[in-house]
Design an enzyme around this catalytic site. Structure first.
Site, PDB file in Angstrom:
ATOM      1  CE  LYS A 174      -3.739   2.009   2.578  1.00  0.00           C
ATOM      2  NZ  LYS A 174      -4.799   1.867   3.692  1.00  0.00           N
ATOM      3  CB  SER A 194      -8.054   3.971   3.059  1.00  0.00           C
ATOM      4  OG  SER A 194      -7.092   3.212   3.679  1.00  0.00           O
ATOM      5  CB  SER A 240      -8.348   1.276   6.126  1.00  0.00           C
ATOM      6  OG  SER A 240      -9.060   2.396   5.918  1.00  0.00           O
TER       7      SER A 240
END
Lengths: 482, 482
Positions: free
Chosen positions: A76, A151, A175
């Protein structure tokens, strides 16, 4: 190859069925072919991935490979990676190349894993749909009209689309779990303090936690064993041994009691999601699990508490982005105030600005007691709810999100609707508990995840239940048609 | 009207740790700009603070030194404001739960009067960097070497009533921190900085007047001037029918004036909240007791010993105990010469005078305590007289010999105590000055006392200062009386 799980890839590499270089090339080719539609990567590091793959093959030839050596993954874009841009999904950091790597990245590098690149995400991890990214929204591989969740939407979508066998994610209010649910993959948010936060760009420091995302619970166990552990560079990481999470996967589930919080199955939960969960509960009963109704009476306070604490911490954490030392700086600043205002005004997107303003307000003189202090009191109540429930049951089970993946653009003009997405996940962060999302079926062609929640440091138990469930189900094996 | 000033001081002491309070970067003074700022000090995205245990230890020692309650659980908070030399956009400091609670510092005024000043609390915090406004063509340069240097902020109660008391308090703090070895106390390099809260009220009035905070006072001399200036300004303002406005004022040493920096209305809302990246600091009895056992003899104890055991005056004891270096120098000198009063006179007189003249600290004295002790010994045993002793001291200072004895020998300064030799010189002087002898003998007996001085001078001159002055006096009188 690309349909193999991490565990199967490890076996294949060990037996010489293929090399890391071949594997890496196959994934890079797939990214090149499909990611233009999905947009799950912000940066693809082809050259360094191939070099790392060759180094992994050499390491294997020298007899020094670990289980994970040579297996590709993606990070990420919130994790700092030395020499590779770390944008955090923001224009603010579009030009930022960290001079160091996050502890998580370093640990997986040391295992010899091959990073394919950095995945898309909501800007500064603020969002539940991946629509707040400066680099554009990510599309759900199951349905291009649907969001992947957020997210960590890029990581989840990339795994679902077989662009990577695994990825790192972070979870501040859901997330990891919510995008895992929306994309039909497995994701684990560990106990707060289990995984180092060093080098992970902070959104809300007391809630942020990195964790593994992959296709199966077994893969997550393998990854978590490598990611977790005390880090002297993170004062909030916990000095406690890391178990081999794989060794507990095969424990039988008989005798296990799982609680069903009644507040998680009430109004607001989509009926089709509830149906999928009921079917999953029956599967687990067949494996010997006993279910019991429990109550988490303060659940409705999780959203207001979270949306004070997280923005408050964010408003302070994001103050360092001021255009002075790194990141976006406006053109021709007239004076210091102009430099601050325009650099931040131009560098941050709307959702980030909204949360900075909420947080600044909540911490202001005269409002602190009414908001921040009150939110912290609620946080303790929520934690007590969970601890009381764990006196009665071993784990909790519930939905991850009220619905399946919603359509792009359907909620991003209504922040409150968007915030309600996280009703079943926020409390777990506020209490610092481990939670995971496990693929449990589909509703109208879109994946549904079930959430398993454990007491602090009971990741092994969560993975055990998820693994046993995945042995008798195949939801996690379904692949979207691209 | 009779006015009374009310003064409270906030003293920032840089702690003498090797590395910074939350990072491993060096704290050494005077390095190239930004060469001692690591990723943590620069506030790069993803970095985390780790508390330096040494800073905690030093703060606790200070607390023990002022007989304060040590905070068993102290908490770091964030003070949020934007400034270019504050990299993170917040300063990590302590607010509600400081490490040192209420304590007390004893001060001695110039007239020997003693007073106790209460300490409200002392807390740990990080220093900011420096903004450099010169040499950048209208722009501002930022040096972050100092950013993250540990500071102990010591906040007094408003217990001081004059600038002199404030100076005495500052000197006591200076003595304490240097004794404890927790700071080098170097004010020129900013190791001790002071803000003063000053208000005035009619003498006898209970309630406090409106205060002004004067910032940026960096020497003992300036603090007295700045406070006196501020007291006068406030009295004049009130007597002219005006009102003191609560504000922050900056002291300008060049112009010797304070000027308004910001009013209360313009004050920042710092939005304090507990720093989520740092755990509370929990201290137990064993740790505090251990540090207590490591405490050196403190100024108070030294002072008491100097007065009670050595018979020094309170004033002398206070001066000699004012710094650890001074006290150690005195103790060593005294041990060698065996006479505390003589040692005190020399250390406070000749030595301090010369050091001040040359702008040196006692640690830098060219004359070592052993050398001075050796010199005083020769005064006590009558080898040299006082006049010759000053010559020997000057020679030692200039490095003309290693010991006082060497110099006495080389310069022939040994005192002449042989009656015959002195008589021969007296005879010679009387023979050369017959008119003066006549005058003396013609004078009234009560006038003669003064006149004998002329002959003493001549005899000492003729003997090149080596004659014993008492013997010269006595023999002269006998001979002059004829």
């Amino acid at each position: 190859m690309i349909d193999l799980t991490l565990t199967q890839l490890a076996d294949g590499l060990a037996q010489g069925d293929f090399t890391s270089r071949e594997l890496t090339d196959a994934y890079l080719a797939r990214i090149a072919e499909h990611d233009a539609q999905i947009n799950s990567f912000i940066t693809v590091t082809e050259d360094s991935a191939r070099q790392a793959a060759e180094a992994a093959d050499a390491r294997r030839a020298a007899g020094q490979a670990s289980l994970l050596t040579g297996i590709p993954l993606a990070h990420k874009d919130i994790f700092c990676t030395q020499g590779v841009r770390t944008s955090c999904g923001s224009k603010m950091l579009d030009n930022f190349v960290a001079p160091y790597s996050a502890t998580v990245v370093e640990k997986l590098d040391q295992e010899g894993m091959v990073s394919l690149g950095k995945t898309n995400m909501d800007e500064f991890a603020m969002g539940s749909s991946n629509e707040s990214s400066f680099y554009g929204p990510v599309r759900n591989p199951w349905d291009a009209q649907a969001v992947p969740g957020g997210s960590s939407g890029g990581s989840a979508a990339a795994i679902a689309a077989r662009l990577t066998p695994a990825a790192t994610g972070t979870d501040t209010g859901g997330s990891i779990r919510q995008p895992a649910s929306f994309c039909g993959i497995t994701g684990l948010k560990p106990t707060y303090g289990r995984v180092s936060r060093w080098g992970m760009i902070a959104y809300a420091s007391s809630l942020d936690q990195g964790g593994p995302m992959a296709r199966t619970a077994e893969d997550c166990a393998l990854l978590l064993s490598a990611m977790a552990g005390f880090d002297p560079k993170d004062s909030t990481s916990i000095q406690r041994g890391v178990p081999d999470y794989r060794s507990a996967l095969d424990s039988p589930l008989s005798g296990l009691t799982i609680g069903l919080p009644k507040e998680y199955f009430g109004d607001g939960l989509d009926a089709s999601v509830a149906d999928v969960l009921q079917a999953a509960i029956r599967e687990l009963e067949a494996l010997g699990v006993t279910f019991k109704d429990v109550s988490l009476p303060n659940t409705r306070l999780a959203i207001p508490s979270y949306y004070v604490i997280a923005p408050a911490e964010a408003s302070s954490n994001l103050s360092r982005f001021d255009g002075v030392r790194f990141g976006h700086r406006c053109e021709n600043p007239q004076d210091l105030e102009d430099l601050y205002k325009r650099s931040r005004g131009e560098g941050f997107g709307a959702e980030v600005k909204r949360r900075i303003m909420i947080g600044t307000y909540a911490l202001s003189e005269g409002f602190y007691d009414a908001y921040y202090r009150k939110a912290q009191q609620i946080r303790r109540l929520l934690t007590q709810d969970f601890l009381a429930a764990f006196n009665e049951v071993d784990l909790l089970l519930g939905p991850v999100a009220p619905t399946t993946a919603f359509n792009l653009g359907s909620k991003n003009n209504d922040p409150v609707q968007m915030y309600l997405e996280d009703i079943y996940t926020l409390g777990i962060n506020l209490a610092g508990l481990p939670g995971m999302s496990v693929p449990a079926g589909f509703a109208a062609g879109r994946p549904v995840g079930m959430q398993l929640i454990g007491p602090h440091f009971e990741e092994a138990r969560l993975l055990n239940v998820a693994h046993q469930y995945q042995r008798v189900t195949d939801h996690h094996q379904q692949a979207p048609a691209l | 009207m009779q006015w009374e000033a009310v003064i409270g001081l906030e003293v920032h002491v840089q702690l003498a740790t090797q590395s910074k309070i939350f990072s491993g970067a060096s704290t050494a003074f005077g390095a190239e700009p930004n060469s001692q700022a690591c990723a943590v000090d620069l506030g790069l995205p993803g970095v985390l603070p780790v508390l330096n245990e040494k800073a905690v230890e030093m703060a606790v020692k200070f607390g023990l030194g002022v007989k304060a309650e040590i905070g068993r659980r102290s908490i770091f908070e964030r003070k949020n404001y934007f400034y270019p030399d504050l990299p993170k956009g917040y300063q990590t400091t302590q607010m509600d739960a400081p490490i040192v609670g209420p304590g007390v510092v004893d001060i001695v005024l110039e007239d020997g009067a003693e007073r106790s000043i209460r300490i409200h609390h002392a807390h740990l915090e990080e220093d900011a960097g420096k903004s450099l406004h010169e040499d950048f063509q209208g722009m501002t340069g930022i040096d972050l070497n100092r950013a993250g240097t540990p500071l102990l902020e010591i906040v007094s109660e408003p217990d001081m009533r004059s600038a002199k008391e404030a100076v005495a308090y500052l000197k006591s703090i200076h003595a304490l921190v240097t004794y404890l070895g927790i700071s080098d106390g170097n004010m020129a390099e900013g190791s001790m900085r002071c803000d003063a809260n000053v208000s005035v009220r009619p003498k006898g009035q209970e309630t406090l007047g409106t205060r002004c905070e004067i910032k940026n006072i960096n020497s003992f001399r300036f603090i007295e001037r700045a406070i006196n200036h501020e007291i006068e300004r406030q009295i004049e303002l009130i007597e002219d029918g005006g009102r003191v406005v609560q504000e922050t004022r900056l002291y300008d040493a060049d112009l010797d004036e304070t000027r308004s920096m910001r009013s209360k209305e313009e004050a920042n809302d710092y939005r304090y909240f507990p720093c989520p990246d740092l755990l509370p600091v929990d201290l137990d009895d064993a740790y505090i007791d251990y540090l207590r056992s490591q405490m050196p003899e403190l100024p108070e104890e030294k002072k008491a010993r100097f007065v009670e055991e050595l018979g020094l005056s309170v004033y002398d004891a206070n001066v000699l105990a004012s710094s650890r270096a001074m006290a150690e120098y005195f103790d060593r000198t005294r041990e060698i010469c065996g006479d505390a009063k003589q040692a005190a006179n020399w250390v406070m007189g000749e030595l301090t005078g010369r050091l001040n003249k040359e702008g040196l600290e006692i640690q830098q004295s060219p004359v070592a305590a052993e050398q001075l002790g050796g010199l005083i010994k020769r005064i006590i045993d009558n080898t040299i007289n006082g006049k010759a002793a000053k010559q020997v001291f000057a020679a030692l200072w200039d490095g003309e010999g290693h010991t006082a004895d060497d110099i006495i020998e080389a310069k022939g300064l040994k005192q002449v105590t042989d009656t015959g030799a002195i008589e021969r010189v007296i005879d010679e002087v009387m023979a050369n000055n017959p008119a003066q002898v006549e005058q003396y003998r013609a004078a009234e007996p009560d006038k003669r006392g003064k006149m004998v001085g002329f002959f003493v001078g001549q005899v000492m001159k003729a003997s090149k200062g080596t004659a014993n002055p008492q013997m010269v006096n006595q023999l002269l009188k006998q001979k002059l009386e004829g």
